[in-house]
Design an enzyme around this catalytic site. Structure first.
Site, PDB file in Angstrom:
ATOM      1  N   GLN A 101      13.287 -29.010 -22.072  1.00 36.87           N
ATOM      2  CA  GLN A 101      14.178 -28.372 -23.039  1.00 36.87           C
ATOM      3  C   GLN A 101      15.181 -27.512 -22.270  1.00 36.87           C
ATOM      4  O   GLN A 101      14.790 -26.661 -21.470  1.00 36.87           O
ATOM      5  CB  GLN A 101      13.416 -27.506 -24.036  1.00 36.87           C
ATOM      6  CG  GLN A 101      14.336 -27.003 -25.157  1.00 36.87           C
ATOM      7  CD  GLN A 101      13.680 -26.003 -26.084  1.00 36.87           C
ATOM      8  OE1 GLN A 101      13.384 -24.891 -25.676  1.00 36.87           O
ATOM      9  NE2 GLN A 101      13.453 -26.396 -27.325  1.00 36.87           N
ATOM     10  N   TYR A 174      19.510 -18.999 -30.633  1.00 39.53           N
ATOM     11  CA  TYR A 174      20.174 -19.093 -29.340  1.00 39.53           C
ATOM     12  C   TYR A 174      21.601 -19.650 -29.490  1.00 39.53           C
ATOM     13  O   TYR A 174      22.057 -19.890 -30.604  1.00 39.53           O
ATOM     14  CB  TYR A 174      19.334 -19.922 -28.361  1.00 39.53           C
ATOM     15  CG  TYR A 174      18.105 -19.178 -27.876  1.00 39.53           C
ATOM     16  CD1 TYR A 174      18.151 -17.795 -27.641  1.00 39.53           C
ATOM     17  CD2 TYR A 174      16.898 -19.824 -27.658  1.00 39.53           C
ATOM     18  CE1 TYR A 174      17.043 -17.096 -27.191  1.00 39.53           C
ATOM     19  CE2 TYR A 174      15.769 -19.131 -27.205  1.00 39.53           C
ATOM     20  CZ  TYR A 174      15.852 -17.768 -26.980  1.00 39.53           C
ATOM     21  OH  TYR A 174      14.750 -17.071 -26.533  1.00 39.53           O
ATOM     22  N   ARG A 223      16.604 -29.977 -30.663  1.00 37.70           N
ATOM     23  CA  ARG A 223      15.808 -29.109 -31.537  1.00 37.70           C
ATOM     24  C   ARG A 223      16.772 -28.306 -32.401  1.00 37.70           C
ATOM     25  O   ARG A 223      17.609 -27.555 -31.897  1.00 37.70           O
ATOM     26  CB  ARG A 223      14.907 -28.180 -30.739  1.00 37.70           C
ATOM     27  CG  ARG A 223      13.941 -27.411 -31.649  1.00 37.70           C
ATOM     28  CD  ARG A 223      12.859 -26.677 -30.911  1.00 37.70           C
ATOM     29  NE  ARG A 223      11.577 -26.819 -31.625  1.00 37.70           N
ATOM     30  CZ  ARG A 223      10.493 -26.130 -31.345  1.00 37.70           C
ATOM     31  NH1 ARG A 223      10.493 -25.239 -30.370  1.00 37.70           N
ATOM     32  NH2 ARG A 223       9.378 -26.332 -32.029  1.00 37.70           N
ATOM     33  N   GLY A 316       1.593 -26.117 -31.361  1.00 31.47           N
ATOM     34  CA  GLY A 316       1.864 -25.140 -30.322  1.00 31.47           C
ATOM     35  C   GLY A 316       0.747 -24.161 -30.068  1.00 31.47           C
ATOM     36  O   GLY A 316      -0.028 -24.303 -29.117  1.00 31.47           O
ATOM     37  N   ARG A 317       0.630 -23.162 -30.931  1.00 29.91           N
ATOM     38  CA  ARG A 317      -0.305 -22.069 -30.672  1.00 29.91           C
ATOM     39  C   ARG A 317      -1.758 -22.516 -30.604  1.00 29.91           C
ATOM     40  O   ARG A 317      -2.550 -21.947 -29.848  1.00 29.91           O
ATOM     41  CB  ARG A 317      -0.111 -20.967 -31.711  1.00 29.91           C
ATOM     42  CG  ARG A 317       1.071 -20.048 -31.392  1.00 29.91           C
ATOM     43  CD  ARG A 317       1.459 -19.157 -32.542  1.00 29.91           C
ATOM     44  NE  ARG A 317       2.125 -19.899 -33.600  1.00 29.91           N
ATOM     45  CZ  ARG A 317       2.563 -19.356 -34.715  1.00 29.91           C
ATOM     46  NH1 ARG A 317       2.383 -18.078 -34.944  1.00 29.91           N
ATOM     47  NH2 ARG A 317       3.186 -20.094 -35.632  1.00 29.91           N
TER      48      ARG A 317
END
Length: 334
Positions: A101, A174, A223, A316-317
């Site tokens: 990424q 971002y 993404r 993910g987590r």
């Protein structure tokens, strides 16, 4: 065998299952962004056994001006390639595909980290930014041209390092998210915040520049912060229009997440909380769609795939907390 454990191809990249480990910042890189043994050990542990179909590594900054935080991985210089090549080889030895990424934090940067004043689509305070946060400068055409070039060079480095593809980061507030969201894009030029075409012009220029350097067969994902969940922010209707144009421009895979709301949904807490977004996107493109968002059970991942909410599931987590999660999930489906 459920859908989770079936293969899928993105261009030349064939994944042996639909499980994705999404980008998660570890802050394990050196102060100059170089790969460390600690980082290699982390990805070796997560990819052990080859139970994850695809790992998308943590966001790597395309230029020092776009560095988001201390310990962030760099893909901004050619001398980063050696360490990244080692990282890729470790993941590949575990029979796992890996994409890089690539990211620029824009107005979310801090001068004490980058040495540069923050730059953004417009000189406006970012949502959720503290009062102490320095107001970013509006990017000039020269600034924009440099960012396009930096993304293209970063993609080239990723390919040289052996990554199976790259993912452009346009989520979580971002830089590209700052251009895409009407909350932060107040421009009146060709990148105008008043139209979808203006808000995604930079995206399309970056996609074109990347395609010109890596070729048409190299997998390129994006993404997208598909909704800000804020008044006046990006909506799913905006994102449907955007992803159609991204697909035409050469994007092979869409990874759905939040915009300025970050990687959590402010209103929905059940597993797969961005599924309303991924389902709507999936109905409007022919390329695969990744859904990530609070998924902690394999049975839920399977249900989301069965119900056509997405083509791949990001966890993910749960994987961060338990490196055996993927093994247990995949073996339970055999």
């Amino acid at each position: 065998m459920g859908i989770l454990n079936t293969s899928i191809s993105i261009k030349s990249m064939k994944l042996h299952n639909r499980l994705v480990m999404p980008p998660m910042a570890t802050a394990k890189a050196r102060s100059d962004g170089k790969v460390t043994e600690q980082l290699c050990d982390y990805y070796a542990e997560k990819s052990k056994g080859g139970y994850i179909g695809l790992i998308i590594t943590e966001h790597s900054y395309v230029s020092l001006e776009g560095k988001a935080s201390k310990g962030q991985l760099s893909i901004s210089n050619d001398d980063d390639i050696e360490g990244l090549t080692k990282l890729v080889s470790i993941i590949h030895k575990n029979n796992t595909k890996v994409m890089a990424q690539i990211s620029h934090a824009g107005g979310a940067t801090e001068e004490e980290i980058t040495g540069y004043a923050p730059l953004s689509a417009s000189s406006i305070k970012l949502p959720r930014a503290t009062d102490k946060k320095l107001l970013p400068k509006e990017m000039t055409k020269a600034d924009i041209d440099k960012v396009i070039t930096d993304f293209a060079y970063a993609a080239t480095r990723a390919k040289k390092a052996g990554f199976d593809g790259i993912e452009i980061h346009s989520a979580h507030g971002y830089l590209l998210n700052q251009f895409f969201s009407p909350l932060t894009n107040k421009r009146n030029d060709e990148y105008s915040g008043n139209t979808i075409d203006g808000r995604i012009k930079l995206h399309l220029q970056i996609i074109k520049a990347i395609r010109n350097t890596v070729g048409n067969e190299y997998p390129v994902a994006l993404r997208l912060g598909a909704c800000d969940y804020m008044n006046g922010g990006t909506t799913i209707s905006d994102s449907i229009l955007a992803v159609k144009k991204f697909e035409i421009a050469g994007i092979d895979l869409i990874d759905i997440s939040g915009g300025f709301c970050g990687y959590t949904h402010p209103e929905v807490k059940e597993q797969g909380y961005f599924s309303e977004l991924s389902e709507a996107i999936k109905k409007n493109v022919s390329i695969p769609v990744i859904l990530t968002g609070g998924i902690v059970e394999a049975i839920t991942a399977e249900r989301l795939l069965t119900n056509k909410k997405a083509d791949l599931i990001g966890v993910g987590r749960a994987i961060l907390k338990n490196s055996e999660w993927a093994k247990n999930a995949i073996l339970s489906k055999n």
